[in-house]
Write a protein that holds these residues in place. Structure first.
Motif, PDB file in Angstrom:
ATOM      1  N   THR A  28     -17.812 -27.710 -74.555  1.00  0.00           N
ATOM      2  CA  THR A  28     -18.170 -26.718 -75.574  1.00  0.00           C
ATOM      3  C   THR A  28     -19.527 -26.114 -75.253  1.00  0.00           C
ATOM      4  O   THR A  28     -20.440 -26.829 -74.857  1.00  0.00           O
ATOM      5  N   CYS A  30     -22.285 -23.871 -77.299  1.00  0.00           N
ATOM      6  CA  CYS A  30     -22.675 -23.315 -78.591  1.00  0.00           C
ATOM      7  C   CYS A  30     -23.736 -22.239 -78.328  1.00  0.00           C
ATOM      8  O   CYS A  30     -24.781 -22.528 -77.758  1.00  0.00           O
ATOM      9  N   GLU A  32     -26.051 -18.975 -79.865  1.00  0.00           N
ATOM     10  CA  GLU A  32     -26.603 -18.262 -81.018  1.00  0.00           C
ATOM     11  C   GLU A  32     -26.726 -16.789 -80.646  1.00  0.00           C
ATOM     12  O   GLU A  32     -27.261 -16.466 -79.583  1.00  0.00           O
ATOM     13  N   PRO A  41     -19.263 -10.659 -80.866  1.00  0.00           N
ATOM     14  CA  PRO A  41     -18.783 -12.037 -80.728  1.00  0.00           C
ATOM     15  C   PRO A  41     -17.356 -12.167 -80.189  1.00  0.00           C
ATOM     16  O   PRO A  41     -17.094 -13.010 -79.336  1.00  0.00           O
ATOM     17  N   LYS A  45     -16.227 -13.996 -76.634  1.00  0.00           N
ATOM     18  CA  LYS A  45     -15.243 -15.074 -76.474  1.00  0.00           C
ATOM     19  C   LYS A  45     -14.221 -14.731 -75.395  1.00  0.00           C
ATOM     20  O   LYS A  45     -13.873 -15.571 -74.567  1.00  0.00           O
ATOM     21  N   GLU A  63     -18.459 -21.597 -78.947  1.00  0.00           N
ATOM     22  CA  GLU A  63     -18.739 -21.523 -80.383  1.00  0.00           C
ATOM     23  C   GLU A  63     -19.919 -20.588 -80.571  1.00  0.00           C
ATOM     24  O   GLU A  63     -20.915 -20.699 -79.852  1.00  0.00           O
ATOM     25  N   ILE A  64     -19.797 -19.686 -81.524  1.00  0.00           N
ATOM     26  CA  ILE A  64     -20.857 -18.700 -81.756  1.00  0.00           C
ATOM     27  C   ILE A  64     -21.413 -18.849 -83.161  1.00  0.00           C
ATOM     28  O   ILE A  64     -20.664 -18.825 -84.136  1.00  0.00           O
ATOM     29  N   GLU A  65     -22.727 -19.011 -83.222  1.00  0.00           N
ATOM     30  CA  GLU A  65     -23.439 -19.009 -84.500  1.00  0.00           C
ATOM     31  C   GLU A  65     -24.127 -17.660 -84.622  1.00  0.00           C
ATOM     32  O   GLU A  65     -24.906 -17.275 -83.749  1.00  0.00           O
ATOM     33  N   LYS A  66     -23.836 -16.956 -85.690  1.00  0.00           N
ATOM     34  CA  LYS A  66     -24.450 -15.649 -85.904  1.00  0.00           C
ATOM     35  C   LYS A  66     -25.764 -15.834 -86.665  1.00  0.00           C
ATOM     36  O   LYS A  66     -25.811 -16.509 -87.688  1.00  0.00           O
ATOM     37  N   LEU A  67     -26.815 -15.246 -86.125  1.00  0.00           N
ATOM     38  CA  LEU A  67     -28.127 -15.290 -86.760  1.00  0.00           C
ATOM     39  C   LEU A  67     -28.402 -13.953 -87.441  1.00  0.00           C
ATOM     40  O   LEU A  67     -28.059 -12.905 -86.896  1.00  0.00           O
ATOM     41  N   LYS A 108     -27.528 -22.723 -77.311  1.00  0.00           N
ATOM     42  CA  LYS A 108     -28.142 -23.689 -78.210  1.00  0.00           C
ATOM     43  C   LYS A 108     -27.793 -25.136 -77.824  1.00  0.00           C
ATOM     44  O   LYS A 108     -28.648 -26.018 -77.858  1.00  0.00           O
ATOM     45  N   GLN A 109     -26.558 -25.341 -77.451  1.00  0.00           N
ATOM     46  CA  GLN A 109     -26.098 -26.719 -77.222  1.00  0.00           C
ATOM     47  C   GLN A 109     -24.892 -26.724 -76.290  1.00  0.00           C
ATOM     48  O   GLN A 109     -24.088 -25.786 -76.290  1.00  0.00           O
TER      49      GLN A 109
END
Length: 113
Positions: A28, A30, A32, A41, A45, A63-67, A108-109
């Motif tokens: 995975t 991750c 941002e 986004p 992907k 995995e996408i985190e939207k800021l 991020k990760q």
């Protein structure tokens, strides 16, 4: 489509970390993405899957985190959330905004084996 170039850069970051930390598989990634970054986004992907093919990240999930986009309003002296550039301050209606966050994109990760 600049998302492909961005995803190729992400793969380069992942491969560099694999060399530095000695892992063999990425499960995975991750990521941002700021609301003001101009990276879509869904396109990210799609492009990530293609860029990851036959690499250490082949088959990995993105995995996408939207800021949120943030700006400092010079008229009302507040930090405000904005969805895009050139929109007015949601508090006072002023267009005197200085963007302070939301342009970034970073890994991020990683979940690895």
């Amino acid at each position: 489509m600049h998302e492909m170039a961005l995803c190729q850069g992400i793969i380069e970051i992942v491969e560099e970390e694999a060399r530095r930390r000695s892992f063999s598989k990425v499960r995975t990634v991750c990521l941002e993405i700021g609301a003001l970054s101009h990276a879509a986004p869904e396109a990210m992907k799609f492009c990530f899957e293609a860029a990851a093919a036959q690499t250490i990240a082949d088959g990995a999930v993105l995995e996408i985190e939207k800021l949120p986009g943030l700006a400092w309003c010079m008229a009302c002296s507040r930090s405000v959330e904005i969805g895009q550039r050139a929109e007015p301050c949601p508090c006072c209606g002023s267009y005197q905004l200085h963007v302070t966050a939301g342009e970034e994109m970073r890994v991020k990760q990683l979940e690895v084996d």
